[in-house]
Design a protein around this motif. Structure first.
Motif, PDB file in Angstrom:
ATOM      1  N   GLY A 146      -1.062  -3.649 -12.210  1.00 46.16           N
ATOM      2  CA  GLY A 146      -1.619  -3.882 -10.878  1.00 46.16           C
ATOM      3  C   GLY A 146      -2.947  -4.598 -10.947  1.00 46.16           C
ATOM      4  O   GLY A 146      -3.195  -5.549 -10.201  1.00 46.16           O
ATOM      5  N   SER A 150      -4.005  -8.533  -9.944  1.00 44.25           N
ATOM      6  CA  SER A 150      -5.058  -8.888  -8.990  1.00 44.25           C
ATOM      7  C   SER A 150      -5.967  -9.974  -9.553  1.00 44.25           C
ATOM      8  O   SER A 150      -6.436 -10.834  -8.827  1.00 44.25           O
ATOM      9  CB  SER A 150      -5.877  -7.653  -8.631  1.00 44.25           C
ATOM     10  OG  SER A 150      -6.768  -7.351  -9.668  1.00 44.25           O
ATOM     11  N   SER A 153      -3.967 -13.543  -9.863  1.00 44.15           N
ATOM     12  CA  SER A 153      -3.486 -14.268  -8.678  1.00 44.15           C
ATOM     13  C   SER A 153      -4.657 -14.756  -7.825  1.00 44.15           C
ATOM     14  O   SER A 153      -5.689 -14.094  -7.738  1.00 44.15           O
ATOM     15  CB  SER A 153      -2.566 -13.381  -7.843  1.00 44.15           C
ATOM     16  OG  SER A 153      -3.177 -12.145  -7.630  1.00 44.15           O
ATOM     17  N   LEU A 157      -5.201 -18.038   0.807  1.00 43.47           N
ATOM     18  CA  LEU A 157      -5.436 -17.864   2.246  1.00 43.47           C
ATOM     19  C   LEU A 157      -6.921 -17.680   2.518  1.00 43.47           C
ATOM     20  O   LEU A 157      -7.465 -18.228   3.465  1.00 43.47           O
ATOM     21  CB  LEU A 157      -4.674 -16.654   2.777  1.00 43.47           C
ATOM     22  CG  LEU A 157      -3.163 -16.694   2.661  1.00 43.47           C
ATOM     23  CD1 LEU A 157      -2.578 -15.426   3.255  1.00 43.47           C
ATOM     24  CD2 LEU A 157      -2.591 -17.899   3.382  1.00 43.47           C
TER      25      LEU A 157
ATOM     26  N   LEU B 175       9.138   3.870  -7.986  1.00 39.98           N
ATOM     27  CA  LEU B 175       8.474   2.570  -7.864  1.00 39.98           C
ATOM     28  C   LEU B 175       9.300   1.633  -6.980  1.00 39.98           C
ATOM     29  O   LEU B 175       8.775   0.931  -6.109  1.00 39.98           O
ATOM     30  CB  LEU B 175       8.297   1.960  -9.268  1.00 39.98           C
ATOM     31  CG  LEU B 175       7.552   0.627  -9.340  1.00 39.98           C
ATOM     32  CD1 LEU B 175       6.105   0.791  -8.899  1.00 39.98           C
ATOM     33  CD2 LEU B 175       7.597   0.058 -10.753  1.00 39.98           C
ATOM     34  N   ILE B 304      -6.647   6.144  -8.322  1.00 39.65           N
ATOM     35  CA  ILE B 304      -6.543   4.978  -9.225  1.00 39.65           C
ATOM     36  C   ILE B 304      -5.280   4.177  -8.905  1.00 39.65           C
ATOM     37  O   ILE B 304      -5.289   2.946  -8.854  1.00 39.65           O
ATOM     38  CB  ILE B 304      -6.563   5.419 -10.704  1.00 39.65           C
ATOM     39  CG1 ILE B 304      -7.907   6.070 -11.028  1.00 39.65           C
ATOM     40  CG2 ILE B 304      -6.321   4.230 -11.630  1.00 39.65           C
ATOM     41  CD1 ILE B 304      -7.985   6.690 -12.409  1.00 39.65           C
ATOM     42  N   GLY B 305      -4.188   4.901  -8.642  1.00 36.34           N
ATOM     43  CA  GLY B 305      -2.929   4.217  -8.288  1.00 36.34           C
ATOM     44  C   GLY B 305      -3.097   3.422  -7.017  1.00 36.34           C
ATOM     45  O   GLY B 305      -2.673   2.266  -6.933  1.00 36.34           O
ATOM     46  N   TYR B 307      -5.864   2.267  -5.765  1.00 40.97           N
ATOM     47  CA  TYR B 307      -6.760   1.144  -6.016  1.00 40.97           C
ATOM     48  C   TYR B 307      -5.996  -0.007  -6.689  1.00 40.97           C
ATOM     49  O   TYR B 307      -6.113  -1.167  -6.275  1.00 40.97           O
ATOM     50  CB  TYR B 307      -7.924   1.614  -6.898  1.00 40.97           C
ATOM     51  CG  TYR B 307      -8.877   0.511  -7.278  1.00 40.97           C
ATOM     52  CD1 TYR B 307      -9.753  -0.027  -6.329  1.00 40.97           C
ATOM     53  CD2 TYR B 307      -8.905  -0.002  -8.570  1.00 40.97           C
ATOM     54  CE1 TYR B 307     -10.620  -1.049  -6.668  1.00 40.97           C
ATOM     55  CE2 TYR B 307      -9.772  -1.027  -8.923  1.00 40.97           C
ATOM     56  CZ  TYR B 307     -10.637  -1.548  -7.960  1.00 40.97           C
ATOM     57  OH  TYR B 307     -11.480  -2.575  -8.293  1.00 40.97           O
ATOM     58  N   ALA B 308      -5.215   0.352  -7.720  1.00 36.24           N
ATOM     59  CA  ALA B 308      -4.447  -0.687  -8.427  1.00 36.24           C
ATOM     60  C   ALA B 308      -3.445  -1.351  -7.469  1.00 36.24           C
ATOM     61  O   ALA B 308      -3.271  -2.569  -7.484  1.00 36.24           O
ATOM     62  CB  ALA B 308      -3.708  -0.072  -9.616  1.00 36.24           C
ATOM     63  N   LYS B 311      -5.306  -3.666  -5.210  1.00 33.15           N
ATOM     64  CA  LYS B 311      -5.744  -4.867  -5.933  1.00 33.15           C
ATOM     65  C   LYS B 311      -4.576  -5.826  -6.155  1.00 33.15           C
ATOM     66  O   LYS B 311      -4.756  -7.044  -6.221  1.00 33.15           O
ATOM     67  CB  LYS B 311      -6.361  -4.484  -7.295  1.00 33.15           C
ATOM     68  CG  LYS B 311      -7.671  -3.734  -7.204  1.00 33.15           C
ATOM     69  CD  LYS B 311      -8.771  -4.512  -6.537  1.00 33.15           C
ATOM     70  CE  LYS B 311      -9.425  -5.539  -7.425  1.00 33.15           C
ATOM     71  NZ  LYS B 311     -10.515  -6.243  -6.715  1.00 33.15           N
ATOM     72  N   ALA B 312      -3.383  -5.243  -6.299  1.00 33.23           N
ATOM     73  CA  ALA B 312      -2.207  -6.083  -6.571  1.00 33.23           C
ATOM     74  C   ALA B 312      -1.632  -6.703  -5.302  1.00 33.23           C
ATOM     75  O   ALA B 312      -0.676  -7.457  -5.364  1.00 33.23           O
ATOM     76  CB  ALA B 312      -1.135  -5.249  -7.265  1.00 33.23           C
ATOM     77  N   VAL B 314      -2.465  -9.046  -3.305  1.00 35.58           N
ATOM     78  CA  VAL B 314      -2.421 -10.514  -3.199  1.00 35.58           C
ATOM     79  C   VAL B 314      -1.174 -11.042  -3.919  1.00 35.58           C
ATOM     80  O   VAL B 314      -0.425 -11.869  -3.393  1.00 35.58           O
ATOM     81  CB  VAL B 314      -3.691 -11.152  -3.795  1.00 35.58           C
ATOM     82  CG1 VAL B 314      -3.582 -12.668  -3.860  1.00 35.58           C
ATOM     83  CG2 VAL B 314      -4.903 -10.761  -2.973  1.00 35.58           C
ATOM     84  N   TRP B 315      -0.968 -10.497  -5.084  1.00 38.03           N
ATOM     85  CA  TRP B 315       0.156 -10.951  -5.901  1.00 38.03           C
ATOM     86  C   TRP B 315       1.495 -10.522  -5.276  1.00 38.03           C
ATOM     87  O   TRP B 315       2.404 -11.327  -5.148  1.00 38.03           O
ATOM     88  CB  TRP B 315       0.016 -10.381  -7.314  1.00 38.03           C
ATOM     89  CG  TRP B 315       1.114 -10.785  -8.230  1.00 38.03           C
ATOM     90  CD1 TRP B 315       1.366 -12.043  -8.689  1.00 38.03           C
ATOM     91  CD2 TRP B 315       2.118  -9.934  -8.790  1.00 38.03           C
ATOM     92  NE1 TRP B 315       2.458 -12.034  -9.514  1.00 38.03           N
ATOM     93  CE2 TRP B 315       2.949 -10.750  -9.593  1.00 38.03           C
ATOM     94  CE3 TRP B 315       2.385  -8.575  -8.709  1.00 38.03           C
ATOM     95  CZ2 TRP B 315       4.031 -10.247 -10.296  1.00 38.03           C
ATOM     96  CZ3 TRP B 315       3.467  -8.065  -9.412  1.00 38.03           C
ATOM     97  CH2 TRP B 315       4.278  -8.897 -10.193  1.00 38.03           C
ATOM     98  N   LYS B 318       2.814 -12.383  -2.159  1.00 33.81           N
ATOM     99  CA  LYS B 318       3.359 -13.737  -2.338  1.00 33.81           C
ATOM    100  C   LYS B 318       4.885 -13.737  -2.178  1.00 33.81           C
ATOM    101  O   LYS B 318       5.500 -14.785  -2.039  1.00 33.81           O
ATOM    102  CB  LYS B 318       2.966 -14.307  -3.707  1.00 33.81           C
ATOM    103  CG  LYS B 318       1.498 -14.701  -3.781  1.00 33.81           C
ATOM    104  CD  LYS B 318       1.126 -15.152  -5.182  1.00 33.81           C
ATOM    105  CE  LYS B 318      -0.371 -15.206  -5.382  1.00 33.81           C
ATOM    106  NZ  LYS B 318      -1.039 -16.319  -4.739  1.00 33.81           N
ATOM    107  N   VAL B 323       3.742 -15.941   3.695  1.00 37.59           N
ATOM    108  CA  VAL B 323       2.554 -16.003   2.834  1.00 37.59           C
ATOM    109  C   VAL B 323       2.769 -17.064   1.758  1.00 37.59           C
ATOM    110  O   VAL B 323       1.882 -17.873   1.481  1.00 37.59           O
ATOM    111  CB  VAL B 323       2.269 -14.623   2.187  1.00 37.59           C
ATOM    112  CG1 VAL B 323       1.099 -14.706   1.225  1.00 37.59           C
ATOM    113  CG2 VAL B 323       2.000 -13.584   3.264  1.00 37.59           C
ATOM    114  N   SER B 362      -2.187 -14.206   6.912  1.00 35.42           N
ATOM    115  CA  SER B 362      -3.317 -13.303   6.628  1.00 35.42           C
ATOM    116  C   SER B 362      -3.051 -11.912   7.187  1.00 35.42           C
ATOM    117  O   SER B 362      -3.414 -10.911   6.566  1.00 35.42           O
ATOM    118  CB  SER B 362      -4.608 -13.856   7.231  1.00 35.42           C
ATOM    119  OG  SER B 362      -4.880 -15.117   6.684  1.00 35.42           O
ATOM    120  N   ARG B 365      -0.740 -10.292   4.830  1.00 32.26           N
ATOM    121  CA  ARG B 365      -1.439  -9.909   3.588  1.00 32.26           C
ATOM    122  C   ARG B 365      -2.290  -8.658   3.799  1.00 32.26           C
ATOM    123  O   ARG B 365      -2.390  -7.808   2.927  1.00 32.26           O
ATOM    124  CB  ARG B 365      -2.294 -11.083   3.105  1.00 32.26           C
ATOM    125  CG  ARG B 365      -3.046 -10.778   1.854  1.00 32.26           C
ATOM    126  CD  ARG B 365      -3.369 -11.995   1.046  1.00 32.26           C
ATOM    127  NE  ARG B 365      -2.224 -12.480   0.292  1.00 32.26           N
ATOM    128  CZ  ARG B 365      -2.204 -13.630  -0.369  1.00 32.26           C
ATOM    129  NH1 ARG B 365      -3.238 -14.418  -0.328  1.00 32.26           N
ATOM    130  NH2 ARG B 365      -1.137 -14.000  -1.042  1.00 32.26           N
TER     131      ARG B 365
END
Lengths: 617, 420
Positions: A146, A150, A153, A157, B175, B304-305, B307-308, B311-312, B314-315, B318, B323, B362, B365
């Protein structure tokens, strides 16, 4: 018994082996087919592409066309043959796999021995330790992935938004160019936050740079834009001017206190006047405090939004970058132009149509929402029919020399909701909405028929053959009847429920101006200068006024008064009554072919160069 | 001999069911003008409502039968034939759609998108198996799931996987569920349907790579029983939860267990719990301390999960077509000139402004950002709880099916010498 077991064993082994080999062979063949098709795509044959290119250079070469057809046929054969192979191979593979699986199951079943039962996990503690270790590794790996994702990528936008904010920070050019010129009245600031500079004593007919806005700000309270409802109801529509000839296109405006006198030269009752950047024969449409027009020439098409209180040009948007829009403008006549169609609005969005077939939607702040090209109309004068909308649909009478259509577009996206192909000939009239038996119908007038269509489905509900020629006047509606007329044809009153003519006349017929009906009276304005009043239900003629100058602008009724503009720009206001009574006059000093709009006691008129706001001072 | 006649009959039905539902061929229109007016494309009529209700009734009957077989009749043969019927009806005849597994996404979308209303049949397909599981265990997996049936019928020589591997791979369905809900809730895609490995086989029409994946799953399933059900199925997560609380569940023995151990190797899915070895429990080196550490760590895993996951975003976002298109047009503006890029051309012809597209992208996203927090936090919770469960020892005296993992396939019952 032992023998039978061996035979079964051997048989199932052989079946499994043969079906296995069969599956592998079919799978290999399928793979080969896939590779071959990936390499030699028949749909992208270079030979075919080059031949099609050649055809654009030699469009009349029959030999070339035949060659293309032959190649195309070959490509299709190759494609469909491959598809057949894939499909058949798939079935064979499935069949083989099922046979193999059954054979294997039988084989293993026959070979199986009863094992001595054993505990699998002889040390559960070790197993649990291992589990903890691997779960922690997996969890950590997921978190790591994860975080890596981040950082690996890029948020394009966000980048785009940053660039935009820089652009938006600059003051707009339009704001810089605003210049306010007084027309016989003191300047009153409509918006205290915008500092405007006034120059006094400028004659209204002074030639002004069209890029600059000439305006007199009024003290009229700015009405807030209506909330974002799904679509307005009839009450809201009646309170505004959402289309050509007012609410539902009937030529009747629901407002009071409209002025009966004005003069462009002296500025009498002129609240403001503002130049319209580009030419257009479309009439103003209004929603709350915003007034919309469009203008175009053979290269540029634009939509304008004016502040109804001050006349200030709030925004101007170009209509471009539309797929299918013609590179070269179609031929239109001078008196039709490229922006003859009046716009329509639902208070959330505004929609405009041009002679190129481009239709576009902006929100009330000028932000483009969607646009499309309906196909360049083959129209020997130029497309002139205006837009009208009800609920979530925009209705387009899209008549061309090739086909006659009534199209309903989805207001939110511009997608075609339905499309009704109509019989008859090309028409330049605009659709109106008529509430008949509790439902709104779209009524069209064309040669040879006047017809009503279900606004939901586009289904033709009734049709009366009574028109002929090149129909310009739009239908009228009142007293439960539909009125249609055209020069050299007929003036007809139609009962849409009975699907029959109620009365008709061939005495006075309009060429461009549309009939209007109110209080049981019907008014007709002809291009040879006659204004006639009839009993709407019987057709009895009450009075005739010979003006001497023709009417292109449709007569309209506001505040129970009949407003007429002849082509010389002279306004005459009549009482809506069985006897002729002039209530007042006005003069635009310019040729008037558009139809005025009325709201909140004010009249809005488009002249060839300006948009006027006329009201009592 | 009777057996072979039955098999031949199934094949015949199979082939006919496939033939009747062959997909139409597709080919682009000719590119040169002939004066021929192309007919307007017509959207096919949806499946008749009566037939949809028929599907629900069939599901209800199959679930009832499956539950009756698992709990009362305890006949493996009957369960096998029921799963064959399920495979033919819900798989090959109904093209694998609608299915309870995919309905998770419809439910997610209807919760998060006010503009989407789930159909009553879809909702029933989602709820009925869960309700049945709550009462009878995972009888849906045993006899009413076409995806389970196709894998179950092809089990040849199942291998037993070590517990650590099963538990670790067992995280994947969570998951997959988290991602499927995230993608559905943001209106991005129904990934469970898009990446269903067997639907291409049911329909005989799928992308080449999906056919390969489907075949790979079936081949793997010959030796690792039901790999999709055990290590991917997102609906299985919900069924697992429900089944743990099931009122009546399949029991290996109808009476008291005689500890003969005959059933110990009977389950191809390693879903039989063995009696607790008290000696080993006493030998364990971890105790309350580790339990407390793992319990305290759960909130940390969640944060933590989350947060990760955030953070992911954006990826992950896609994957959303809008987007993706917006980013493509920003990062490679020259793509506008590519006439073969249909997405770009469709956008340009819509007349929408770039600003509008970026605004819409946006918003999506942003949804992914919040969704990322939730999905990541959920995964953190799953990891934390899985670890905690490894510390807890529950005393078991008999060989019994693991209520969460057992598919109620009735195989183990056959091995039990106690019949009454």
């Amino acid at each position: 018994m032992r023998m039978e077991h061996d035979i079964k064993l051997k048989l199932s082994f052989n079946i499994a082996l043969v079906s296995g080999i069969f599956c592998i062979t079919v799978a290999l063949l399928l793979l080969l087919n896939f590779m071959q098709m990936s390499k030699n795509k028949p749909l992208e044959s270079k030979a075919l592409t080059s031949l099609v290119k050649r055809l654009s250079q030699e469009p009349n070469s029959d030999e070339l066309k035949q060659e293309i057809r032959n190649f195309d046929l070959l490509a299709r054969k190759a494609y469909f043959n491959s598809q057949w192979q894939v499909k058949t191979g798939g079935y064979l593979l499935l069949f083989g796999a099922v046979v193999m699986a059954f054979a294997l199951r039988t084989l293993i079943g026959l070979r199986s021995k009863i094992d001595e039962p054993l505990l699998k996990n002889d040390n559960e503690l070790i197993s649990r330790m291992m589990t903890q270790k691997w779960v922690i590794i997996t969890g950590t790996l997921l978190i790591f992935l994860g975080l890596v994702a981040s950082y690996a990528s890029v948020d394009h936008l966000k980048k785009y938004s940053v660039d935009e904010s820089v652009v938006n920070a600059k003051p707009s050019d339009d704001q810089d160019k605003i210049e306010v010129i007084q027309v016989g009245q003191p300047v009153i600031k409509a918006d205290s936050s915008v500092k405007v500079e006034a120059t006094s004593n400028v004659k209204p007919n002074k030639t002004i740079n069209p890029e600059k806005v000439v305006t007199v700000l009024s003290s009229e309270k700015i009405v807030p834009v209506i909330g974002k409802t799904a679509f307005p109801g009839s009450k809201e529509i009646r309170a505004n001017v959402p289309s050509f000839r007012g609410p539902f296109g009937n030529g009747v405006f629901y407002t009071k206190g409209t002025p009966v006198e004005w003069d462009a030269t002296s500025g009498k009752n002129v609240i403001w006047k503002t130049p319209v950047p580009k030419k257009g024969y479309n009439s103003p449409v209004i929603w709350e405090n915003k007034l919309f027009l469009s203008g175009a020439d053979n290269t540029i098409r634009e939509v304008y939004c004016f502040d109804r209180s001050s006349g200030k040009l709030l925004w101007k948007q170009q209509v471009d970058k539309i797929q299918g829009s013609p590179a070269a403008a179609p031929k239109v006549t001078e008196d039709t132009g490229f922006a003859a169609s009046s716009l329509t609005t639902d208070g959330n969005h505004v929609f405009a149509l041009f002679a190129t077939g481009d239709i576009i939607c902006f929100d009330m702040d000028g932000k483009r929402v969607w646009a499309r090209n309906l196909g360049v109309p083959d129209n020997h004068y130029g497309h002139a029919s205006s837009l009208i909308m009800w609920k979530d649909k925009i209705f387009v009478q899209y008549d061309t020399n090739k086909s006659r259509k009534l199209i309903a577009l989805k207001a939110s996206s511009g997608e075609t909701t339905w499309e009704t192909l109509r019989k008859g000939k090309i028409s330049w009239a605009s659709p109106i909405l008529a509430e008949i038996s509790g439902k709104y119908q779209v009524v069209l007038s064309t040669d040879p028929m006047v017809a009503g269509y279900d606004s939901e489905s586009g289904k033709e509900l009734w049709s009366v053959n009574c028109m002929m020629g090149e129909v310009g006047p739009s239908p009228g509606f009142g007293s439960g009847l539909i009125f249609a007329a055209n020069e050299y044809a007929r003036l007809v009153a139609i009962d849409p429920i009975k699907n029959a003519k109620v009365w008709e006349s061939d005495e006075y017929m309009p060429e461009v101006a549309s009939p209007v009906c109110a209080n049981g009276l019907l008014f007709i304005a002809t291009s040879y200068g006659v204004l006639a009043c009839y009993d709407a239900k019987t057709g009895e003629k009450y009075w005739v006024k010979e003006d001497g100058t023709g009417f292109y602008s449709s007569p309209v009724i506001a505040d129970n008064k009949l407003y007429t503009f002849n082509t010389a720009g002279k306004m005459k206001v009549f009482e809506v009554g069985k006897t002729e009574k002039i209530l007042g006059e006005g003069d635009a000093t310019e040729k008037i072919t558009t139809t005025p709009a009325f709201k909140d006691g004010r009249m809005y008129l488009r002249t060839p160069k300006y948009i006027y706001c006329i009201g009592k001072k | 001999m009777d057996k072979w006649i039955k098999i031949a009959l199934i094949f015949t039905l199979l082939i006919f069911s496939l033939e009747g539902f062959a997909q139409k061929q597709r080919f682009p229109k000719p590119e040169f003008g002939t004066g021929y007016s192309q007919p307007t494309p017509v959207t096919p009529e949806p499946r008749a409502l009566a037939l949809e209700y028929t599907d629900v009734i069939v599901l209800l009957i199959v679930l009832s039968l499956s539950s009756w077989i698992a709990i009362k009749d305890r006949s493996r043969k009957k369960m096998l034939w029921l799963s064959v019927f399920t495979l033919l009806y819900f798989g090959f005849y109904r093209d694998g759609c609608i299915c309870a597994i995919g309905s998770v996404q419809n439910v997610a979308l209807t919760i998060f998108d006010p503009g989407y209303a789930i159909s009553i049949t879809t909702l029933l397909f989602f709820l009925l198996p869960l309700i049945f599981t709550l009462y009878f265990g995972r009888t849906f997996c045993a006899g009413a799931c076409p995806l389970g049936a196709i894998q179950d019928l092809l089990i040849v020589k199942p291998l037993s996987l070590p517990e650590w591997l099963r538990k670790t791979l067992g995280i994947l369905p969570y998951l997959y569920l988290a991602l499927a809900v995230l993608f559905a809730a943001t209106g991005t895609d129904f990934i469970i349907c898009r990446y269903d490995p067997f639907v291409g086989i049911f329909r005989m029409d799928a992308a080449f790579h999906m056919v390969i994946i489907g075949i790979a799953f079936l081949l793997m399933g010959m030796f690792v029983a039901r790999p999709y059900c055990r290590f991917l199925c997102p609906y299985g997560v919900l069924l697992n939860w429900m089944s743990k609380f099931s009122k009546w569940h399949l029991a290996i023995t109808p009476a008291a267990c005689i500890q003969c151990k005959l059933c110990s190797d009977s389950c191809p899915f390693d879903a039989i719990d063995y009696p607790t070895d008290e000696k080993q429990v006493k030998q364990r080196i971890w105790g309350v301390n580790r339990f407390l550490v793992y319990a305290v760590l759960i909130p940390l895993w969640i944060i933590i999960g989350g947060y990760a996951g955030s953070k992911a975003h954006v990826w992950i976002s896609k994957a959303n077509p809008k987007v993706y298109l917006a980013e493509l047009l920003i990062s490679k503006p020259e793509v506008r000139l590519d006439e073969k890029n249909l997405d770009v051309q469709a956008f340009l012809s819509s007349g929408k402004s770039m600003e509008m597209l970026v605004d819409e992208a946006s918003v999506i996203r942003r949804k992914f950002y919040f969704g990322g927090w939730i999905a990541g936090g959920f995964m953190g919770l799953v990891i934390g709880m899985t670890l905690l469960n490894q510390i807890i020892f529950r005393t078991k005296k008999d060989y019994q099916p693991n209520k969460g993992n057992c598919y109620s396939c009735v195989r183990c019952v056959t091995y039990c010498p106690v019949k009454n």
